[in-house]
Design a protein around this motif. Structure first.
Motif, mmCIF file in Angstrom:
data_model
loop_
_atom_site.group_PDB
_atom_site.id
_atom_site.type_symbol
_atom_site.label_atom_id
_atom_site.label_comp_id
_atom_site.label_asym_id
_atom_site.label_seq_id
_atom_site.Cartn_x
_atom_site.Cartn_y
_atom_site.Cartn_z
ATOM 1 N N LEU A 13 0.163 -0.516 -14.392
ATOM 2 C CA LEU A 13 -0.534 0.640 -13.833
ATOM 3 C C LEU A 13 -2.044 0.436 -13.865
ATOM 4 C CD1 LEU A 13 -0.401 3.497 -12.686
ATOM 5 C CD2 LEU A 13 -0.393 4.360 -15.038
ATOM 6 N N THR A 14 -2.540 -0.115 -14.966
ATOM 7 C CA THR A 14 -3.977 -0.387 -15.071
ATOM 8 C C THR A 14 -4.432 -1.386 -14.015
ATOM 9 O OG1 THR A 14 -3.908 0.013 -17.469
ATOM 10 C CG2 THR A 14 -5.801 -1.202 -16.598
ATOM 11 N N ALA A 15 -3.616 -2.423 -13.811
ATOM 12 C CA ALA A 15 -3.953 -3.422 -12.808
ATOM 13 C C ALA A 15 -3.977 -2.813 -11.407
ATOM 14 C CB ALA A 15 -2.954 -4.578 -12.865
ATOM 15 N N ILE A 16 -3.008 -1.944 -11.118
ATOM 16 C CA ILE A 16 -2.959 -1.291 -9.808
ATOM 17 C C ILE A 16 -4.188 -0.420 -9.598
ATOM 18 C CG2 ILE A 16 -1.712 0.413 -8.421
ATOM 19 C CD1 ILE A 16 0.873 -0.666 -9.651
ATOM 20 N N ILE A 17 -4.554 0.340 -10.639
ATOM 21 C CA ILE A 17 -5.731 1.205 -10.541
ATOM 22 C C ILE A 17 -6.999 0.378 -10.323
ATOM 23 C CG2 ILE A 17 -7.193 2.818 -11.817
ATOM 24 C CD1 ILE A 17 -4.649 3.849 -13.170
ATOM 25 N N MET A 18 -7.068 -0.778 -10.961
ATOM 26 C CA MET A 18 -8.264 -1.622 -10.847
ATOM 27 C C MET A 18 -8.401 -2.226 -9.454
ATOM 28 S SD MET A 18 -9.902 -1.589 -13.755
ATOM 29 C CE MET A 18 -10.862 -3.098 -13.820
ATOM 30 N N ILE A 19 -7.275 -2.641 -8.860
ATOM 31 C CA ILE A 19 -7.369 -3.317 -7.561
ATOM 32 C C ILE A 19 -7.261 -2.343 -6.393
ATOM 33 C CG2 ILE A 19 -6.377 -5.426 -8.519
ATOM 34 C CD1 ILE A 19 -3.783 -4.746 -7.025
ATOM 35 N N ALA A 20 -6.884 -1.095 -6.651
ATOM 36 C CA ALA A 20 -6.684 -0.128 -5.573
ATOM 37 C C ALA A 20 -7.933 0.086 -4.717
ATOM 38 C CB ALA A 20 -6.192 1.200 -6.138
ATOM 39 N N PRO A 21 -9.142 0.266 -5.308
ATOM 40 C CA PRO A 21 -10.332 0.465 -4.449
ATOM 41 C C PRO A 21 -10.589 -0.725 -3.522
ATOM 42 C CG PRO A 21 -10.794 1.108 -6.712
ATOM 43 C CD PRO A 21 -9.472 0.425 -6.734
ATOM 44 N N PHE A 22 -10.493 -1.938 -4.075
ATOM 45 C CA PHE A 22 -10.718 -3.124 -3.245
ATOM 46 C C PHE A 22 -9.653 -3.242 -2.167
ATOM 47 C CE2 PHE A 22 -9.389 -7.494 -2.404
ATOM 48 C CZ PHE A 22 -10.525 -7.976 -1.770
ATOM 49 N N LEU A 23 -8.382 -3.038 -2.545
ATOM 50 C CA LEU A 23 -7.292 -3.172 -1.584
ATOM 51 C C LEU A 23 -7.421 -2.143 -0.469
ATOM 52 C CD1 LEU A 23 -4.675 -4.655 -0.927
ATOM 53 C CD2 LEU A 23 -3.445 -2.968 -2.293
ATOM 54 N N THR A 24 -7.810 -0.926 -0.814
ATOM 55 C CA THR A 24 -7.987 0.122 0.193
ATOM 56 C C THR A 24 -9.110 -0.251 1.158
ATOM 57 O OG1 THR A 24 -7.238 1.792 -1.376
ATOM 58 C CG2 THR A 24 -8.458 2.559 0.554
ATOM 59 N N ALA A 25 -10.226 -0.680 0.588
ATOM 60 C CA ALA A 25 -11.360 -1.074 1.437
ATOM 61 C C ALA A 25 -10.996 -2.263 2.319
ATOM 62 C CB ALA A 25 -12.564 -1.410 0.564
ATOM 63 N N TYR A 26 -10.254 -3.206 1.770
ATOM 64 C CA TYR A 26 -9.844 -4.394 2.536
ATOM 65 C C TYR A 26 -8.949 -4.004 3.711
ATOM 66 C CZ TYR A 26 -7.640 -8.877 3.616
ATOM 67 O OH TYR A 26 -7.166 -9.980 4.264
ATOM 68 N N LEU A 27 -7.984 -3.127 3.449
ATOM 69 C CA LEU A 27 -7.063 -2.715 4.512
ATOM 70 C C LEU A 27 -7.781 -1.929 5.601
ATOM 71 C CD1 LEU A 27 -3.968 -1.641 2.375
ATOM 72 C CD2 LEU A 27 -4.194 -3.703 3.770
ATOM 73 N N VAL A 28 -8.703 -1.041 5.196
ATOM 74 C CA VAL A 28 -9.380 -0.172 6.164
ATOM 75 C C VAL A 28 -10.459 -0.924 6.934
ATOM 76 C CG1 VAL A 28 -10.854 1.870 6.400
ATOM 77 C CG2 VAL A 28 -8.892 1.918 4.854
ATOM 78 N N VAL A 29 -11.243 -1.753 6.225
ATOM 79 C CA VAL A 29 -12.410 -2.386 6.836
ATOM 80 C C VAL A 29 -12.074 -3.708 7.517
ATOM 81 C CG1 VAL A 29 -14.719 -3.323 6.358
ATOM 82 C CG2 VAL A 29 -13.932 -1.267 5.175
ATOM 83 N N PHE A 30 -11.070 -4.428 7.022
ATOM 84 C CA PHE A 30 -10.779 -5.755 7.579
ATOM 85 C C PHE A 30 -9.396 -5.845 8.221
ATOM 86 C CE2 PHE A 30 -9.161 -10.105 7.203
ATOM 87 C CZ PHE A 30 -10.120 -10.782 7.946
ATOM 88 N N ALA A 31 -8.354 -5.584 7.446
ATOM 89 C CA ALA A 31 -6.992 -5.840 7.929
ATOM 90 C C ALA A 31 -6.645 -4.991 9.160
ATOM 91 C CB ALA A 31 -5.990 -5.579 6.800
ATOM 92 N N TYR A 32 -6.919 -3.695 9.109
ATOM 93 C CA TYR A 32 -6.579 -2.839 10.241
ATOM 94 C C TYR A 32 -7.381 -3.187 11.503
ATOM 95 C CZ TYR A 32 -5.802 1.314 13.088
ATOM 96 O OH TYR A 32 -5.496 2.153 14.128
ATOM 97 N N PRO A 33 -8.717 -3.388 11.413
ATOM 98 C CA PRO A 33 -9.450 -3.799 12.613
ATOM 99 C C PRO A 33 -8.960 -5.121 13.200
ATOM 100 C CG PRO A 33 -10.982 -2.982 10.969
ATOM 101 C CD PRO A 33 -9.646 -3.077 10.310
ATOM 102 N N VAL A 34 -8.585 -6.072 12.334
ATOM 103 C CA VAL A 34 -8.068 -7.346 12.846
ATOM 104 C C VAL A 34 -6.751 -7.120 13.578
ATOM 105 C CG1 VAL A 34 -7.101 -9.575 12.155
ATOM 106 C CG2 VAL A 34 -9.243 -8.778 11.152
ATOM 107 N N TYR A 35 -5.887 -6.292 12.999
ATOM 108 C CA TYR A 35 -4.613 -5.972 13.669
ATOM 109 C C TYR A 35 -4.869 -5.328 15.026
ATOM 110 C CZ TYR A 35 -0.822 -2.853 14.997
ATOM 111 O OH TYR A 35 0.106 -2.158 15.713
ATOM 112 N N LYS A 36 -5.798 -4.362 15.086
ATOM 113 C CA LYS A 36 -6.090 -3.686 16.347
ATOM 114 C C LYS A 36 -6.692 -4.656 17.360
ATOM 115 C CE LYS A 36 -5.853 -0.036 17.448
ATOM 116 N NZ LYS A 36 -4.783 0.660 18.213
ATOM 117 N N MET A 37 -7.500 -5.588 16.888
ATOM 118 C CA MET A 37 -8.087 -6.571 17.789
ATOM 119 C C MET A 37 -7.001 -7.410 18.450
ATOM 120 S SD MET A 37 -10.720 -9.667 16.839
ATOM 121 C CE MET A 37 -9.487 -10.500 15.810
#
Length: 292
Positions: free
Chosen positions: A11-35
């Motif tokens: 749970l601690t590990a998930i909480i620690m990586i959640a902000p980065f993972l969220t930002a990665y999905l929103v800022v990089f992964a989703y735009p690349v998919y849409k492209m």
């Protein structure tokens, strides 16, 4: 107890990586998919379109401007990546010999251009290279016998954009090389000097092998950055004269923002994305093999 402790760590590990993972999905992964998704449609810049499969890519490969932009982008990379790296290394080898406040002052002077906005950088060099009153025209006139409007000449335009880019970005490379050189133990040089080694031999046998990982990093970063050239070209030449400085990102801008062809613009962006991935991975692997 063990399972509870393990769940707590998970749970601690998930909480620690959640902000980065969220930002990665929103800022990089989703735009690349849409492209990628948009590149298979005839969608405008804003809105949905019909599925056209590889139609945008067929249209793209039928454009002479696409091949021109690929060639110009590659030409710009050749003019900047290796020279920028070698200049940064050469300057670092000189600056690292300085001590105290003098070294700090020189580092600041070299790094100042890197923090300037691209609009300021291009304006400075448009003044310096101006055909009528630019101070660099005295040098150009000395070698060519005449003053040249460099940004309106197909032969001079891209090399001048490359020169401005090297001047602008070299401070970052210099700092990376300085950090790498400072990590080399001085005991190696002292032992080599006691054995009668010259400075050139010290560079070949000590400095160059130990600084190679940093060199590989700088080359890879420069390759990725310069393949994405747009700002300097747009502000200095707008792709001219006669499309001699027209690059891939400018083609993306033309198709997507000027002609409202979001699908074709996405197809160009996908091609640039694939070129960057393939070329940078190949280069990095070759540099790793060379390092070994």
């Amino acid at each position: 107890m063990f399972s509870s402790e393990r769940r707590g760590k998970t749970l601690t590990a998930i909480i620690m990586i959640a902000p980065f993972l969220t930002a990665y999905l929103v800022v990089f992964a989703y735009p690349v998919y849409k492209m990628f998704a948009l590149s298979f449609t005839d969608a405008p810049l804003i809105g949905v379109g019909q599925w056209v499969g590889f139609g945008n890519y067929v249209k793209l490969f039928g454009q002479k401007l696409f091949y021109t932009s690929v060639w110009n982008t590659g030409y710009f990379v050749l003019l900047t990546v290796i020279p920028n790296t070698l200049i940064g290394l050469g300057l670092a080898l000189m600056v690292v010999r300085l001590k105290g406040w003098l070294q700090s002052l020189i580092l600041v002077l070299f790094f100042i251009p890197y923090i300037l906005p691209v609009s300021v950088v291009t304006q400075i060099w448009q003044w310096v290279l101006d055909q009528q009153f630019g101070i660099a025209q005295y040098i150009i006139e000395f070698f060519t016998g005449k003053r040249i409007s460099v940004f309106r000449d197909p032969v001079w335009a891209m090399p001048m954009v490359a020169l401005v880019t090297v001047w602008w970005t070299n401070g970052f490379n210099l700092l990376l090389f300085i950090a790498g050189l400072r990590n080399i133990p001085q005991d190696y040089y002292e032992a080599a000097m006691l054995d009668g080694a010259t400075r050139l031999q010290c560079f070949r046998r000590i400095t160059w092998p130990l600084i190679w990982p940093v060199t590989a990093l700088v080359l890879t970063l420069q390759l990725i950055l310069q393949l994405k050239i747009f700002d300097q070209v747009y502000l200095m030449t707008e792709g001219g004269p006669f499309n001699s400085t027209y690059v891939l990102l400018q083609l993306v801008y033309r198709e997507a923002f000027r002609l409202n062809h979001g699908g074709v613009g996405s197809a160009v962006a996908v091609m640039l994305f694939l070129i960057i991935v393939v070329v940078s991975v190949l280069q990095y692997q070759l540099l790793r093999v060379r390092g070994r």
